[in-house]
Design an enzyme around this catalytic site. Structure first.
Site, short mmCIF file in Angstrom:
data_model
loop_
_atom_site.label_atom_id
_atom_site.label_comp_id
_atom_site.label_asym_id
_atom_site.label_seq_id
_atom_site.Cartn_x
_atom_site.Cartn_y
_atom_site.Cartn_z
N GLY A 3 1.35 -1.15 -9.40
CA GLY A 3 1.10 -2.45 -8.76
C GLY A 3 0.34 -2.26 -7.46
O GLY A 3 -0.11 -1.15 -7.13
N GLY A 32 1.08 -5.28 -12.82
CA GLY A 32 0.19 -4.22 -12.35
C GLY A 32 -0.66 -3.73 -13.50
O GLY A 32 -0.59 -4.28 -14.60
N LYS A 48 16.17 -9.67 -14.01
CA LYS A 48 16.60 -8.43 -14.68
C LYS A 48 16.14 -7.19 -13.91
O LYS A 48 16.88 -6.22 -13.76
CB LYS A 48 16.07 -8.38 -16.12
N GLY A 95 20.77 4.73 -10.33
CA GLY A 95 21.37 5.76 -11.19
C GLY A 95 20.54 7.03 -11.17
O GLY A 95 21.07 8.15 -11.07
N TYR A 138 13.61 -14.96 -7.41
CA TYR A 138 13.11 -13.79 -6.68
C TYR A 138 14.01 -13.48 -5.49
O TYR A 138 14.48 -12.35 -5.32
CB TYR A 138 11.69 -14.08 -6.21
N LYS A 193 16.47 -10.17 -5.10
CA LYS A 193 16.32 -9.19 -4.02
C LYS A 193 17.60 -9.11 -3.19
O LYS A 193 17.97 -8.03 -2.73
CB LYS A 193 15.13 -9.57 -3.14
N ARG A 218 -1.49 -15.56 -4.32
CA ARG A 218 -1.15 -15.42 -2.91
C ARG A 218 -2.36 -15.88 -2.06
O ARG A 218 -3.50 -15.86 -2.52
CB ARG A 218 -0.74 -13.98 -2.59
P1 NAD Z 1 2.82 -6.11 -7.90
O1 NAD Z 1 3.10 -7.20 -8.87
O2 NAD Z 1 1.40 -5.75 -7.64
O3 NAD Z 1 3.58 -4.77 -8.31
C1 NAD Z 1 4.80 -4.77 -9.00
C2 NAD Z 1 4.72 -3.72 -10.09
O4 NAD Z 1 5.99 -3.65 -10.76
C3 NAD Z 1 3.67 -4.05 -11.15
O5 NAD Z 1 2.86 -2.93 -11.38
C4 NAD Z 1 4.49 -4.41 -12.38
O6 NAD Z 1 3.83 -4.14 -13.58
C5 NAD Z 1 5.72 -3.54 -12.15
N1 NAD Z 1 6.91 -4.01 -12.85
C6 NAD Z 1 7.43 -5.25 -12.88
N2 NAD Z 1 8.54 -5.28 -13.63
C7 NAD Z 1 8.74 -4.01 -14.08
C8 NAD Z 1 9.71 -3.39 -14.89
N3 NAD Z 1 10.73 -4.09 -15.42
N4 NAD Z 1 9.60 -2.06 -15.17
C9 NAD Z 1 8.57 -1.34 -14.65
N5 NAD Z 1 7.62 -1.87 -13.86
C10 NAD Z 1 7.70 -3.20 -13.58
O7 NAD Z 1 3.56 -6.52 -6.55
P2 NAD Z 1 3.50 -5.85 -5.10
O8 NAD Z 1 2.96 -6.86 -4.18
O9 NAD Z 1 2.87 -4.52 -5.18
O10 NAD Z 1 5.05 -5.71 -4.79
C11 NAD Z 1 5.73 -4.47 -5.04
C12 NAD Z 1 7.16 -4.56 -4.54
O11 NAD Z 1 7.16 -4.85 -3.14
C13 NAD Z 1 7.97 -5.65 -5.21
O12 NAD Z 1 9.29 -5.20 -5.41
C14 NAD Z 1 7.95 -6.77 -4.20
O13 NAD Z 1 9.10 -7.58 -4.31
C15 NAD Z 1 7.92 -6.02 -2.89
N6 NAD Z 1 7.31 -6.80 -1.81
C16 NAD Z 1 5.96 -7.00 -1.76
C17 NAD Z 1 5.43 -7.76 -0.74
C18 NAD Z 1 3.94 -7.99 -0.61
O14 NAD Z 1 3.51 -8.67 0.34
N7 NAD Z 1 3.11 -7.45 -1.47
C19 NAD Z 1 6.26 -8.35 0.22
C20 NAD Z 1 7.63 -8.14 0.10
C21 NAD Z 1 8.15 -7.36 -0.90
#
Ligand code: NAD
Length: 335
Positions: A30, A56, A111, A122, A165, A169, A206
């Site tokens: 991602g 991603g 999930k 784990g 969401y 979290k 976004r």
């Molecule tokens: P993103 O959507 O680009 O990346 C998330 C990645 O998780 C993706 O590649 C997706 O394919 C993968 N994914 C989702 N469900 C999955 C699963 N069940 N198994 C394996 N892979 C899975 O989002 P991001 O902006 O890079 O965010 C990454 C993390 O950071 C997230 O947990 C998000 O909550 C947290 N976060 C991001 C921001 C931000 O501003 N970007 C802010 C706060 C928190």
């Protein structure tokens, strides 16, 4: 494992307290995950990237594939997590993150926050590894305290559309703390505030990708409400440095990582118009349900515990991000 951790969690005077030999990054394909994989590899770690490519894409890490220290594994972490060999760091970043994405995948989001976090914890337990949970400013909901310090408990609507969401979290934070307190797992929580930079999806909904792509196409920038709601935007290089500083410390957090430089959404739209040189219009549209009115991190803790603070000014960060978007194929075509 490299240098031993200081059990007091004192910040190092120079550079990180420890280096990691082999890290697992869930959600590593991602936006944030791909930058984390890149930084860890640059720091000399081996990296296993687990991703199901829901939001991603392999393209985000394609440039890392020739590196023998990098492995990309397709895996839904809500189903299971299995990584052979030693691991000394687990960064749990898998989760849809943009409102558009988690509203499209509400059950998946719950999930991966619950079962996915259990599986990632784990793995960390099995390997005796440091664990860092990617939490979010969204745990503060529509905050009644401003700016938001880590000891603010938040104002979240559990059954509103964003609840899938926010509550996923909040639950994952509770899980990480339970594993730390009951099982002695070396778990930490980072609460990330709005981050932007290269490799965001143009269509992820976004504000920065949406405004940038609209400005580049000469289409109206759609501002929610009257645009007076605020956001504080952190460049991905700063956010990644903060996350890795927490990982390298012995602190559990939660620690806010974000940029306190607050701006209204309307100001953000105007700045993007200015930087792109676009003469596109601004259009005011209905505000989504439970959209936070203010958002600004209190980063006192990150400064004190990690010696971290953001360095990238919005003008420089937006400029390079706009350049990246402008170079993407098809970006100038109408949406
Ligand atoms: P993103 O959507 O680009 O990346 C998330 C990645 O998780 C993706 O590649 C997706 O394919 C993968 N994914 C989702 N469900 C999955 C699963 N069940 N198994 C394996 N892979 C899975 O989002 P991001 O902006 O890079 O965010 C990454 C993390 O950071 C997230 O947990 C998000 O909550 C947290 N976060 C991001 C921001 C931000 O501003 N970007 C802010 C706060 C928190």
């Amino acid at each position: 494992m490299g240098i031993a951790v200081d059990p007091t969690g004192e910040p190092p005077a120079h550079g990180p307290a420890r280096r990691f030999a082999r890290a697992v990054v869930t959600g590593g394909a991602g936006f944030l995950g791909s930058h984390l994989c890149e930084r860890l590899l640059n720091d000399g770690a081996e990296v296993v990237c687990l991703d199901n490519f829901l939001t991603g894409a392999p393209a985000n890490v394609a440039h890392l594939l020739p590196d023998p220290a990098f492995r990309l594994v397709r895996c839904d972490v809500s189903e299971f997590v299995h990584v052979p060999g030693d691991v000394d760091l687990v960064l749990h970043f898998a989760s849809p993150a943009s409102p558009l994405d988690y509203l499209e995948y509400p059950i998946h989001t719950l999930k991966v926050g619950s079962l996915g976090t259990l599986h990632a914890l784990g793995l960390a337990g099995e390997k005796n590894a440091r664990f860092v949970l990617a939490s979010t400013s969204e745990v503060y909901g529509d905050p009644l305290v401003h700016p938001q310090p880590e000891d603010y408990w938040g104002n979240v609507n559990p059954i509103g559309p964003r609840g899938v969401y926010d509550e996923a979290k909040r639950f994952s934070e509770a899980l990480a703390m339970a594993y730390r307190n009951a099982r002695g797992l070396d778990a930490a929580i980072v609460r990330i505030f709005n981050t932007y930079g290269p490799r965001m999806r143009p269509d992820d909904g976004r504000a920065i990708p949406a405004f940038t792509c609209a400005a580049l196409r000469g289409e109206p920038l759609r501002v929610h409400g009257d645009g007076s709601q605020t956001r504080s935007i952190s460049h991905v290089d700063d956010t990644v440095a903060g996350i890795l500083a927490l990982a390298a410390s012995a602190h559990s957090g939660p620690v806010n990582i974000g940029n306190p430089d607050e701006m209204s959404v309307l100001e953000l739209a105007r700045r993007i118009l200015d930087l792109t040189g676009s003469d596109a219009d601004i259009e005011f549209v209905e505000r989504p349900v439970d959209d936070p009115t203010t958002r600004r991190p209190d980063i006192t803790l990150a400064r004190e515990l990690l010696g971290w603070e953001p360095r990238v000014h919005w003008r420089e960060g937006l400029r390079t991000t706009i350049d990246w978007f402008a170079a993407q194929p098809g970006i100038h075509d109408a949406a």
